[in-house]
Scaffold this motif. Structure first.
Motif, PDB file in Angstrom:
ATOM      1  N   PRO A 149      23.094 -10.292 -14.221  1.00 25.86           N
ATOM      2  CA  PRO A 149      23.658  -9.133 -13.531  1.00 25.86           C
ATOM      3  C   PRO A 149      24.557  -9.500 -12.349  1.00 25.86           C
ATOM      4  O   PRO A 149      25.555  -8.838 -12.100  1.00 25.86           O
ATOM      5  CB  PRO A 149      22.425  -8.360 -13.050  1.00 25.86           C
ATOM      6  CG  PRO A 149      21.322  -8.797 -13.933  1.00 25.86           C
ATOM      7  CD  PRO A 149      21.632 -10.213 -14.319  1.00 25.86           C
ATOM      8  N   LYS A 150      24.215 -10.577 -11.640  1.00 28.36           N
ATOM      9  CA  LYS A 150      25.046 -10.994 -10.501  1.00 28.36           C
ATOM     10  C   LYS A 150      26.437 -11.399 -10.974  1.00 28.36           C
ATOM     11  O   LYS A 150      27.436 -11.130 -10.308  1.00 28.36           O
ATOM     12  CB  LYS A 150      24.396 -12.158  -9.750  1.00 28.36           C
ATOM     13  CG  LYS A 150      23.221 -11.746  -8.912  1.00 28.36           C
ATOM     14  CD  LYS A 150      22.708 -12.938  -8.126  1.00 28.36           C
ATOM     15  CE  LYS A 150      21.522 -12.538  -7.273  1.00 28.36           C
ATOM     16  NZ  LYS A 150      21.050 -13.679  -6.462  1.00 28.36           N
ATOM     17  N   GLN A 151      26.501 -12.067 -12.114  1.00 30.25           N
ATOM     18  CA  GLN A 151      27.788 -12.472 -12.666  1.00 30.25           C
ATOM     19  C   GLN A 151      28.579 -11.244 -13.111  1.00 30.25           C
ATOM     20  O   GLN A 151      29.800 -11.188 -12.935  1.00 30.25           O
ATOM     21  CB  GLN A 151      27.597 -13.431 -13.832  1.00 30.25           C
ATOM     22  CG  GLN A 151      28.892 -14.056 -14.310  1.00 30.25           C
ATOM     23  CD  GLN A 151      28.688 -15.056 -15.414  1.00 30.25           C
ATOM     24  OE1 GLN A 151      27.566 -15.262 -15.891  1.00 30.25           O
ATOM     25  NE2 GLN A 151      29.755 -15.691 -15.852  1.00 30.25           N
ATOM     26  N   ALA A 152      27.897 -10.240 -13.649  1.00 31.00           N
ATOM     27  CA  ALA A 152      28.570  -9.005 -14.059  1.00 31.00           C
ATOM     28  C   ALA A 152      29.170  -8.289 -12.856  1.00 31.00           C
ATOM     29  O   ALA A 152      30.296  -7.784 -12.921  1.00 31.00           O
ATOM     30  CB  ALA A 152      27.587  -8.095 -14.787  1.00 31.00           C
ATOM     31  N   VAL A 153      28.448  -8.269 -11.740  1.00 28.86           N
ATOM     32  CA  VAL A 153      28.964  -7.654 -10.513  1.00 28.86           C
ATOM     33  C   VAL A 153      30.189  -8.415 -10.030  1.00 28.86           C
ATOM     34  O   VAL A 153      31.201  -7.815  -9.648  1.00 28.86           O
ATOM     35  CB  VAL A 153      27.872  -7.614  -9.422  1.00 28.86           C
ATOM     36  CG1 VAL A 153      28.465  -7.220  -8.082  1.00 28.86           C
ATOM     37  CG2 VAL A 153      26.779  -6.643  -9.809  1.00 28.86           C
ATOM     38  N   ALA A 154      30.129  -9.739 -10.062  1.00 21.86           N
ATOM     39  CA  ALA A 154      31.259 -10.565  -9.619  1.00 21.86           C
ATOM     40  C   ALA A 154      32.492 -10.306 -10.492  1.00 21.86           C
ATOM     41  O   ALA A 154      33.612 -10.212  -9.979  1.00 21.86           O
ATOM     42  CB  ALA A 154      30.880 -12.039  -9.668  1.00 21.86           C
ATOM     43  N   ILE A 155      32.302 -10.167 -11.781  1.00 23.75           N
ATOM     44  CA  ILE A 155      33.413  -9.888 -12.691  1.00 23.75           C
ATOM     45  C   ILE A 155      33.997  -8.512 -12.395  1.00 23.75           C
ATOM     46  O   ILE A 155      35.215  -8.335 -12.340  1.00 23.75           O
ATOM     47  CB  ILE A 155      32.956  -9.999 -14.159  1.00 23.75           C
ATOM     48  CG1 ILE A 155      32.667 -11.464 -14.503  1.00 23.75           C
ATOM     49  CG2 ILE A 155      34.004  -9.422 -15.103  1.00 23.75           C
ATOM     50  CD1 ILE A 155      31.986 -11.664 -15.833  1.00 23.75           C
ATOM     51  N   GLY A 156      33.123  -7.527 -12.162  1.00 17.42           N
ATOM     52  CA  GLY A 156      33.586  -6.180 -11.834  1.00 17.42           C
ATOM     53  C   GLY A 156      34.386  -6.147 -10.545  1.00 17.42           C
ATOM     54  O   GLY A 156      35.436  -5.495 -10.470  1.00 17.42           O
ATOM     55  N   LEU A 157      33.934  -6.872  -9.529  1.00 23.07           N
ATOM     56  CA  LEU A 157      34.669  -6.918  -8.254  1.00 23.07           C
ATOM     57  C   LEU A 157      36.004  -7.636  -8.417  1.00 23.07           C
ATOM     58  O   LEU A 157      37.011  -7.237  -7.831  1.00 23.07           O
ATOM     59  CB  LEU A 157      33.825  -7.608  -7.183  1.00 23.07           C
ATOM     60  CG  LEU A 157      32.630  -6.820  -6.678  1.00 23.07           C
ATOM     61  CD1 LEU A 157      31.820  -7.653  -5.704  1.00 23.07           C
ATOM     62  CD2 LEU A 157      33.057  -5.511  -6.041  1.00 23.07           C
ATOM     63  N   SER A 158      36.016  -8.666  -9.230  1.00 23.65           N
ATOM     64  CA  SER A 158      37.251  -9.391  -9.482  1.00 23.65           C
ATOM     65  C   SER A 158      38.277  -8.488 -10.174  1.00 23.65           C
ATOM     66  O   SER A 158      39.462  -8.474  -9.814  1.00 23.65           O
ATOM     67  CB  SER A 158      36.969 -10.624 -10.348  1.00 23.65           C
ATOM     68  OG  SER A 158      38.152 -11.311 -10.633  1.00 23.65           O
ATOM     69  N   GLN A 159      37.812  -7.714 -11.151  1.00 19.76           N
ATOM     70  CA  GLN A 159      38.702  -6.780 -11.849  1.00 19.76           C
ATOM     71  C   GLN A 159      39.202  -5.707 -10.891  1.00 19.76           C
ATOM     72  O   GLN A 159      40.360  -5.292 -10.953  1.00 19.76           O
ATOM     73  CB  GLN A 159      37.974  -6.132 -13.024  1.00 19.76           C
ATOM     74  CG  GLN A 159      37.689  -7.085 -14.153  1.00 19.76           C
ATOM     75  CD  GLN A 159      36.823  -6.474 -15.237  1.00 19.76           C
ATOM     76  OE1 GLN A 159      36.242  -5.410 -15.053  1.00 19.76           O
ATOM     77  NE2 GLN A 159      36.721  -7.158 -16.366  1.00 19.76           N
ATOM     78  N   ALA A 160      38.338  -5.265  -9.984  1.00 18.51           N
ATOM     79  CA  ALA A 160      38.727  -4.250  -9.004  1.00 18.51           C
ATOM     80  C   ALA A 160      39.792  -4.792  -8.058  1.00 18.51           C
ATOM     81  O   ALA A 160      40.743  -4.086  -7.712  1.00 18.51           O
ATOM     82  CB  ALA A 160      37.507  -3.785  -8.216  1.00 18.51           C
ATOM     83  N   ARG A 161      39.633  -6.059  -7.636  1.00 22.50           N
ATOM     84  CA  ARG A 161      40.651  -6.677  -6.760  1.00 22.50           C
ATOM     85  C   ARG A 161      42.009  -6.701  -7.456  1.00 22.50           C
ATOM     86  O   ARG A 161      43.031  -6.390  -6.857  1.00 22.50           O
ATOM     87  CB  ARG A 161      40.246  -8.098  -6.391  1.00 22.50           C
ATOM     88  CG  ARG A 161      39.239  -8.179  -5.299  1.00 22.50           C
ATOM     89  CD  ARG A 161      39.022  -9.628  -4.835  1.00 22.50           C
ATOM     90  NE  ARG A 161      37.960  -9.646  -3.854  1.00 22.50           N
ATOM     91  CZ  ARG A 161      36.672  -9.854  -4.135  1.00 22.50           C
ATOM     92  NH1 ARG A 161      36.308 -10.085  -5.378  1.00 22.50           N
ATOM     93  NH2 ARG A 161      35.772  -9.842  -3.194  1.00 22.50           N
ATOM     94  N   ARG A 162      42.009  -7.081  -8.721  1.00 15.95           N
ATOM     95  CA  ARG A 162      43.267  -7.139  -9.474  1.00 15.95           C
ATOM     96  C   ARG A 162      43.892  -5.767  -9.629  1.00 15.95           C
ATOM     97  O   ARG A 162      45.111  -5.639  -9.689  1.00 15.95           O
ATOM     98  CB  ARG A 162      43.033  -7.739 -10.856  1.00 15.95           C
ATOM     99  CG  ARG A 162      42.794  -9.215 -10.812  1.00 15.95           C
ATOM    100  CD  ARG A 162      42.880  -9.805 -12.195  1.00 15.95           C
ATOM    101  NE  ARG A 162      42.307 -11.148 -12.176  1.00 15.95           N
ATOM    102  CZ  ARG A 162      41.527 -11.641 -13.117  1.00 15.95           C
ATOM    103  NH1 ARG A 162      41.215 -10.914 -14.158  1.00 15.95           N
ATOM    104  NH2 ARG A 162      41.056 -12.855 -13.020  1.00 15.95           N
ATOM    105  N   ALA A 163      43.047  -4.722  -9.718  1.00 14.50           N
ATOM    106  CA  ALA A 163      43.537  -3.360  -9.889  1.00 14.50           C
ATOM    107  C   ALA A 163      43.980  -2.746  -8.559  1.00 14.50           C
ATOM    108  O   ALA A 163      44.478  -1.626  -8.538  1.00 14.50           O
ATOM    109  CB  ALA A 163      42.459  -2.495 -10.525  1.00 14.50           C
ATOM    110  N   GLY A 164      43.770  -3.473  -7.451  1.00 17.33           N
ATOM    111  CA  GLY A 164      44.210  -2.986  -6.145  1.00 17.33           C
ATOM    112  C   GLY A 164      43.208  -2.085  -5.453  1.00 17.33           C
ATOM    113  O   GLY A 164      43.561  -1.347  -4.541  1.00 17.33           O
ATOM    114  N   ALA A 165      41.939  -2.141  -5.855  1.00 17.84           N
ATOM    115  CA  ALA A 165      40.904  -1.308  -5.244  1.00 17.84           C
ATOM    116  C   ALA A 165      40.526  -1.874  -3.874  1.00 17.84           C
ATOM    117  O   ALA A 165      40.818  -3.030  -3.555  1.00 17.84           O
ATOM    118  CB  ALA A 165      39.673  -1.255  -6.133  1.00 17.84           C
ATOM    119  N   LYS A 166      39.873  -1.038  -3.072  1.00 14.06           N
ATOM    120  CA  LYS A 166      39.428  -1.459  -1.751  1.00 14.06           C
ATOM    121  C   LYS A 166      38.159  -2.285  -1.907  1.00 14.06           C
ATOM    122  O   LYS A 166      37.073  -1.760  -2.163  1.00 14.06           O
ATOM    123  CB  LYS A 166      39.155  -0.241  -0.882  1.00 14.06           C
ATOM    124  CG  LYS A 166      38.706  -0.592   0.526  1.00 14.06           C
ATOM    125  CD  LYS A 166      38.402   0.650   1.340  1.00 14.06           C
ATOM    126  CE  LYS A 166      37.842   0.241   2.676  1.00 14.06           C
ATOM    127  NZ  LYS A 166      37.300   1.381   3.411  1.00 14.06           N
TER     128      LYS A 166
END
Length: 62
Positions: free
Chosen positions: A36-53
């Protein structure tokens, strides 16, 4: 504490959903993600690329 935007929360939720269904794969090796920790890291990485806060990554510990 640093705040995450709603778009970031959505990306993390989506990554967790994919992990639970066995569809989430890591970018480097292409292996199935089960942590689950890796899934959260992947989600945050995708959010950074999408320009999210999303707060900056913590500095590497020495």
């Amino acid at each position: 504490m640093a705040k995450y935007g709603p778009k970031a929360a959505e990306k993390v939720e989506q990554a967790m959903h994919e992990m639970k269904r066995g569809k989430l794969r890591s970018g480097g090796s292409g292996e199935k993600v089960t942590d689950p920790k890796q899934a959260v890291a992947i989600g945050l990485s995708q959010a950074r690329r999408a320009g999210a806060k999303v707060p900056k990554r913590p500095a590497a510990k020495r």
